[in-house]
Design a protein around this motif. Structure first.
Motif, PDB file in Angstrom:
ATOM      1  N   ALA A   3     -10.826 -27.405   0.823  1.00 12.81           N
ATOM      2  CA  ALA A   3      -9.522 -27.029   1.367  1.00 12.81           C
ATOM      3  C   ALA A   3      -9.656 -25.939   2.419  1.00 12.81           C
ATOM      4  O   ALA A   3      -9.163 -26.073   3.518  1.00 12.81           O
ATOM      5  CB  ALA A   3      -8.597 -26.576   0.248  1.00 12.81           C
ATOM      6  N   PHE A   4     -10.315 -24.847   2.081  1.00  7.76           N
ATOM      7  CA  PHE A   4     -10.498 -23.737   3.010  1.00  7.76           C
ATOM      8  C   PHE A   4     -11.537 -22.783   2.427  1.00  7.76           C
ATOM      9  O   PHE A   4     -11.825 -22.805   1.246  1.00  7.76           O
ATOM     10  CB  PHE A   4      -9.185 -23.002   3.290  1.00  7.76           C
ATOM     11  CG  PHE A   4      -8.532 -22.407   2.066  1.00  7.76           C
ATOM     12  CD1 PHE A   4      -8.723 -21.070   1.747  1.00  7.76           C
ATOM     13  CD2 PHE A   4      -7.723 -23.173   1.248  1.00  7.76           C
ATOM     14  CE1 PHE A   4      -8.126 -20.519   0.630  1.00  7.76           C
ATOM     15  CE2 PHE A   4      -7.115 -22.627   0.133  1.00  7.76           C
ATOM     16  CZ  PHE A   4      -7.323 -21.299  -0.178  1.00  7.76           C
ATOM     17  N   SER A   5     -12.094 -21.946   3.287  1.00  6.65           N
ATOM     18  CA  SER A   5     -13.060 -20.955   2.818  1.00  6.65           C
ATOM     19  C   SER A   5     -12.353 -19.622   2.632  1.00  6.65           C
ATOM     20  O   SER A   5     -11.350 -19.341   3.286  1.00  6.65           O
ATOM     21  CB  SER A   5     -14.206 -20.808   3.817  1.00  6.65           C
ATOM     22  OG  SER A   5     -13.712 -20.338   5.048  1.00  6.65           O
ATOM     23  N   VAL A   6     -12.873 -18.814   1.721  1.00  7.32           N
ATOM     24  CA  VAL A   6     -12.310 -17.494   1.492  1.00  7.32           C
ATOM     25  C   VAL A   6     -13.440 -16.477   1.415  1.00  7.32           C
ATOM     26  O   VAL A   6     -14.583 -16.811   1.108  1.00  7.32           O
ATOM     27  CB  VAL A   6     -11.460 -17.412   0.205  1.00  7.32           C
ATOM     28  CG1 VAL A   6     -10.223 -18.256   0.312  1.00  7.32           C
ATOM     29  CG2 VAL A   6     -12.246 -17.792  -1.012  1.00  7.32           C
ATOM     30  N   ASP A   7     -13.101 -15.248   1.683  1.00  7.50           N
ATOM     31  CA  ASP A   7     -14.026 -14.138   1.584  1.00  7.50           C
ATOM     32  C   ASP A   7     -14.439 -13.938   0.122  1.00  7.50           C
ATOM     33  O   ASP A   7     -13.669 -14.225  -0.788  1.00  7.50           O
ATOM     34  CB  ASP A   7     -13.340 -12.880   2.130  1.00  7.50           C
ATOM     35  CG  ASP A   7     -14.294 -11.725   2.273  1.00  7.50           C
ATOM     36  OD1 ASP A   7     -14.341 -10.910   1.331  1.00  7.50           O
ATOM     37  OD2 ASP A   7     -14.958 -11.650   3.312  1.00  7.50           O
ATOM     38  N   ALA A   8     -15.636 -13.444  -0.095  1.00  9.00           N
ATOM     39  CA  ALA A   8     -16.137 -13.225  -1.456  1.00  9.00           C
ATOM     40  C   ALA A   8     -15.244 -12.278  -2.250  1.00  9.00           C
ATOM     41  O   ALA A   8     -15.051 -12.466  -3.460  1.00  9.00           O
ATOM     42  CB  ALA A   8     -17.563 -12.683  -1.402  1.00  9.00           C
ATOM     43  N   ASP A   9     -14.676 -11.270  -1.592  1.00  5.62           N
ATOM     44  CA  ASP A   9     -13.777 -10.336  -2.279  1.00  5.62           C
ATOM     45  C   ASP A   9     -12.539 -11.056  -2.829  1.00  5.62           C
ATOM     46  O   ASP A   9     -12.042 -10.729  -3.900  1.00  5.62           O
ATOM     47  CB  ASP A   9     -13.334  -9.209  -1.344  1.00  5.62           C
ATOM     48  CG  ASP A   9     -14.470  -8.267  -0.975  1.00  5.62           C
ATOM     49  OD1 ASP A   9     -15.439  -8.182  -1.757  1.00  5.62           O
ATOM     50  OD2 ASP A   9     -14.379  -7.620   0.075  1.00  5.62           O
ATOM     51  N   ILE A  10     -12.057 -12.035  -2.090  1.00  6.78           N
ATOM     52  CA  ILE A  10     -10.896 -12.815  -2.525  1.00  6.78           C
ATOM     53  C   ILE A  10     -11.268 -13.678  -3.736  1.00  6.78           C
ATOM     54  O   ILE A  10     -10.485 -13.805  -4.679  1.00  6.78           O
ATOM     55  CB  ILE A  10     -10.354 -13.693  -1.375  1.00  6.78           C
ATOM     56  CG1 ILE A  10      -9.957 -12.842  -0.170  1.00  6.78           C
ATOM     57  CG2 ILE A  10      -9.193 -14.561  -1.840  1.00  6.78           C
ATOM     58  CD1 ILE A  10      -8.835 -11.860  -0.408  1.00  6.78           C
ATOM     59  N   ASP A  35      -6.689 -13.952   5.433  1.00  3.98           N
ATOM     60  CA  ASP A  35      -6.492 -13.566   6.837  1.00  3.98           C
ATOM     61  C   ASP A  35      -6.518 -12.049   6.991  1.00  3.98           C
ATOM     62  O   ASP A  35      -7.118 -11.518   7.938  1.00  3.98           O
ATOM     63  CB  ASP A  35      -5.179 -14.123   7.381  1.00  3.98           C
ATOM     64  CG  ASP A  35      -5.219 -15.633   7.571  1.00  3.98           C
ATOM     65  OD1 ASP A  35      -6.319 -16.214   7.560  1.00  3.98           O
ATOM     66  OD2 ASP A  35      -4.126 -16.222   7.732  1.00  3.98           O
ATOM     67  N   LEU A  36      -5.874 -11.340   6.064  1.00  5.83           N
ATOM     68  CA  LEU A  36      -5.896  -9.873   6.099  1.00  5.83           C
ATOM     69  C   LEU A  36      -7.317  -9.350   5.934  1.00  5.83           C
ATOM     70  O   LEU A  36      -7.743  -8.416   6.627  1.00  5.83           O
ATOM     71  CB  LEU A  36      -4.988  -9.298   5.009  1.00  5.83           C
ATOM     72  CG  LEU A  36      -3.494  -9.453   5.224  1.00  5.83           C
ATOM     73  CD1 LEU A  36      -2.730  -9.028   3.969  1.00  5.83           C
ATOM     74  CD2 LEU A  36      -3.047  -8.631   6.414  1.00  5.83           C
ATOM     75  N   GLN A  37      -8.073  -9.943   5.022  1.00  5.67           N
ATOM     76  CA  GLN A  37      -9.456  -9.521   4.775  1.00  5.67           C
ATOM     77  C   GLN A  37     -10.328  -9.760   6.003  1.00  5.67           C
ATOM     78  O   GLN A  37     -11.145  -8.931   6.372  1.00  5.67           O
ATOM     79  CB  GLN A  37     -10.021 -10.277   3.563  1.00  5.67           C
ATOM     80  CG  GLN A  37     -11.373  -9.799   3.114  1.00  5.67           C
ATOM     81  CD  GLN A  37     -11.343  -8.408   2.508  1.00  5.67           C
ATOM     82  OE1 GLN A  37     -10.333  -7.991   1.964  1.00  5.67           O
ATOM     83  NE2 GLN A  37     -12.434  -7.706   2.605  1.00  5.67           N
ATOM     84  N   LYS A  38     -10.129 -10.901   6.664  1.00  2.23           N
ATOM     85  CA  LYS A  38     -10.890 -11.193   7.882  1.00  2.23           C
ATOM     86  C   LYS A  38     -10.552 -10.193   8.985  1.00  2.23           C
ATOM     87  O   LYS A  38     -11.441  -9.723   9.696  1.00  2.23           O
ATOM     88  CB  LYS A  38     -10.598 -12.616   8.369  1.00  2.23           C
ATOM     89  CG  LYS A  38     -11.302 -13.677   7.568  1.00  2.23           C
ATOM     90  CD  LYS A  38     -10.988 -15.054   8.126  1.00  2.23           C
ATOM     91  CE  LYS A  38     -11.639 -16.131   7.296  1.00  2.23           C
ATOM     92  NZ  LYS A  38     -11.329 -17.485   7.794  1.00  2.23           N
ATOM     93  N   GLY A  39      -9.263  -9.875   9.124  1.00  3.60           N
ATOM     94  CA  GLY A  39      -8.850  -8.889  10.123  1.00  3.60           C
ATOM     95  C   GLY A  39      -9.445  -7.521   9.851  1.00  3.60           C
ATOM     96  O   GLY A  39      -9.888  -6.827  10.770  1.00  3.60           O
ATOM     97  N   TYR A  40      -9.471  -7.144   8.586  1.00  4.70           N
ATOM     98  CA  TYR A  40     -10.066  -5.870   8.187  1.00  4.70           C
ATOM     99  C   TYR A  40     -11.557  -5.851   8.540  1.00  4.70           C
ATOM    100  O   TYR A  40     -12.061  -4.878   9.100  1.00  4.70           O
ATOM    101  CB  TYR A  40      -9.858  -5.671   6.682  1.00  4.70           C
ATOM    102  CG  TYR A  40     -10.461  -4.411   6.124  1.00  4.70           C
ATOM    103  CD1 TYR A  40      -9.888  -3.169   6.363  1.00  4.70           C
ATOM    104  CD2 TYR A  40     -11.616  -4.464   5.344  1.00  4.70           C
ATOM    105  CE1 TYR A  40     -10.447  -2.011   5.847  1.00  4.70           C
ATOM    106  CE2 TYR A  40     -12.185  -3.307   4.826  1.00  4.70           C
ATOM    107  CZ  TYR A  40     -11.589  -2.092   5.077  1.00  4.70           C
ATOM    108  OH  TYR A  40     -12.151  -0.955   4.568  1.00  4.70           O
ATOM    109  N   GLY A  41     -12.237  -6.937   8.242  1.00  9.01           N
ATOM    110  CA  GLY A  41     -13.666  -7.034   8.564  1.00  9.01           C
ATOM    111  C   GLY A  41     -13.920  -6.973  10.059  1.00  9.01           C
ATOM    112  O   GLY A  41     -14.862  -6.323  10.516  1.00  9.01           O
TER     113      GLY A  41
END
Length: 58
Positions: A3-10, A35-41
């Motif tokens: 479906a989609f990829s997510v950050d490990a923290d998520i 999306d918020l986590q990616k923006g933070y990174g």
């Protein structure tokens, strides 16, 4: 099914695992948080660069 990829923290925060079924609301929340986590990174990556100046030719 992918479906989609997510950050490990998520993954950890929401205890995600293979085969877990998500409601539409859960899925939308995960996408928003990701999306918020990616923006933070990206912001941290940008801030990691040192400032540079150009030498002026007089």
């Amino acid at each position: 099914m992918y479906a989609f990829s997510v950050d490990a923290d998520i993954l950890v925060k929401y205890n995600l695992r293979k085969g877990l079924e998500l409601s539409n609301g859960d899925w939308e929340e995960l996408q928003e948080q990701n999306d918020l986590q990616k923006g933070y990174g990206m912001a941290l990556h940008f801030l990691s660069y040192r400032m540079r100046t150009k030498k002026r030719n007089s």
